[in-house]
Design a protein around this motif. Structure first.
Motif, short mmCIF file in Angstrom:
data_model
loop_
_atom_site.label_atom_id
_atom_site.label_comp_id
_atom_site.label_asym_id
_atom_site.label_seq_id
_atom_site.Cartn_x
_atom_site.Cartn_y
_atom_site.Cartn_z
N PRO A 1 -59.24 -101.92 -48.81
CA PRO A 1 -59.89 -102.35 -47.58
C PRO A 1 -59.95 -101.22 -46.57
O PRO A 1 -59.10 -100.34 -46.52
CB PRO A 1 -58.98 -103.49 -47.09
CG PRO A 1 -58.26 -103.95 -48.31
CD PRO A 1 -58.07 -102.72 -49.15
N ASP B 1 -60.94 -110.64 -43.13
CA ASP B 1 -61.25 -110.26 -44.51
C ASP B 1 -61.50 -111.51 -45.35
O ASP B 1 -61.03 -111.62 -46.48
CB ASP B 1 -60.12 -109.43 -45.11
CG ASP B 1 -60.56 -108.67 -46.37
OD1 ASP B 1 -61.77 -108.41 -46.52
OD2 ASP B 1 -59.70 -108.35 -47.21
N GLY C 1 -62.08 -104.35 -43.10
CA GLY C 1 -62.51 -105.46 -43.93
C GLY C 1 -63.19 -104.98 -45.19
O GLY C 1 -63.12 -103.81 -45.57
#
Length: 356
Positions: A50, A196, A236
């Motif tokens: 991420p 996320d 994210g």
């Protein structure tokens, strides 16, 4: 590719997104890459860690071989098998000997945990401890072994939404939507943004209950409902980022709701919506002729490019989704008992349930 390989500093990252907002060709390329359609196999979305602070690192296969392997018994928990592995930790099915129950144990497996990894575990523990809701996984305990943090969660013997094979029946997606919206409402009311939300971060139990998991990229909000001023993190999974977050703006509850809209659209159709999302409701109705138009309109509202055109809060979205579900159930009942007929063998059907 430097943008997606994490070789751009934060300032250049934001400038690149701002340029794409004015340049149609670059915007198309950026959206294509964000959706993972043109990434090399070794840099596909599933192989990328991420984004944090505008940087991204590929998870090379050689790294996994260098990770720390936990012992069979870790701080009183007997590890049974590996459930999954992410960029910062691994999740094991384990048994808590003290209460004789199965749990999901997430542990840091880096050989030398860095400050970012330790901070992520601490943030996840703080975030999840604020939320108590049936649609959010429950954390039982947080601890540390040899400088490596671990988190103990309830074990949900189900499938993540990423393991399902869309398109799914829209009625089933509606039920999932109600649960996810309720989970987000509980998180937002606790001052937590997930940041996320994607199919891999929601799990469906055998009884149909959906639960939000993995708050490792969460952040906290104040009374104003926005991230702390001055924090401009691009954090994210690009595939499920709201447009304003990709542009470097702070995450808000509305950006979480946009990610939910993307997830629901994908579950209904098997693909993400086009870059220009002005006609998502019509597109859903076209691809799924039987879908309830109210549900299609809710998904389209979540997917609005302008955050101000989305639902302002998750509790509003919850109320609308519950109303749509009640109306769908009412219509299903009324189709069995026609309202225009009266007399023996037929009953009068009342008007649709109110929104509130």
């Amino acid at each position: 590719m430097a943008l997606f390989e994490g070789r751009l500093p934060v300032t250049a990252n934001v400038l690149a997104h701002h340029h794409a907002a004015r340049c149609a060709a670059c915007r198309t390329l950026l959206v294509t890459l964000a959706h993972g359609d043109a990434l090399p196999s070794e840099l596909a979305p599933g192989a990328l860690a991420p984004l944090e602070g505008g940087r991204r690192c590929a998870r090379r296969s050689s790294v996994q071989g260098a990770t720390w392997t936990p012992p069979e018994v870790l701080d009183g928990f007997r590890l049974e098998r590996l459930l999954g592995r992410g960029g910062m930790g691994a999740v094991y099915l384990a048994r808590d000997a003290s209460v004789d129950r199965r749990v999901a144990l997430k542990v840091c497996v880096a050989l030398q945990p860095d400050a970012g990894t330790l901070a992520s575990f601490a943030t996840e523990a703080r975030a999840i401890s604020r939320i108590q809701h049936p649609n959010v996984v429950t954390m039982y305990r947080a601890g540390e072994v040899d400088g490596r943090p671990y988190l103990v969660y309830e074990y949900v013997d189900g499938k993540s939404l990423a393991e399902l094979r869309p398109p799914l029946p829209w009625q089933r997606v509606l039920d999932i939507a109600v649960g996810l919206a309720a989970g987000l409402r509980a998180a937002h009311q606790g001052g937590v943004l997930h940041r996320d939300l994607k199919p891999g971060n929601a799990i469906l139990s055998p009884d149909g209950t959906v639960k939000l998991i993995d708050f490792g990229l969460a952040t906290f909000v104040g009374g104003a409902g926005t991230a702390p001023r001055g924090v401009r993190e691009v954090v994210g999974t690009p595939r499920y980022m709201a447009p304003e977050v990709r542009m470097g703006e702070s995450a808000t509850p509305r950006s979480d709701l946009h990610a939910l809209g993307l997830l629901l659209f994908e579950l209904c159709t098997g693909r993400l919506p086009p870059a220009r999302r002005g006609a998502c409701a019509a597109l859903l109705t076209e691809r799924l002729p039987g879908i309830d138009p109210g549900f299609a309109a809710v998904i389209a509202c979540c997917l609005a490019e302008d955050p101000l055109e989305r639902f302002a809060q998750a509790d509003v979205l919850c109320a609308v989704l519950e109303h749509v579900r009640r109306l769908v159930a009412f219509q299903r009942t009324s189709s069995v008992f026609p309202t225009s007929w009266t007399g023996p063998g037929f009953r009068q059907v009342s008007s649709p349930p109110p929104l509130f």
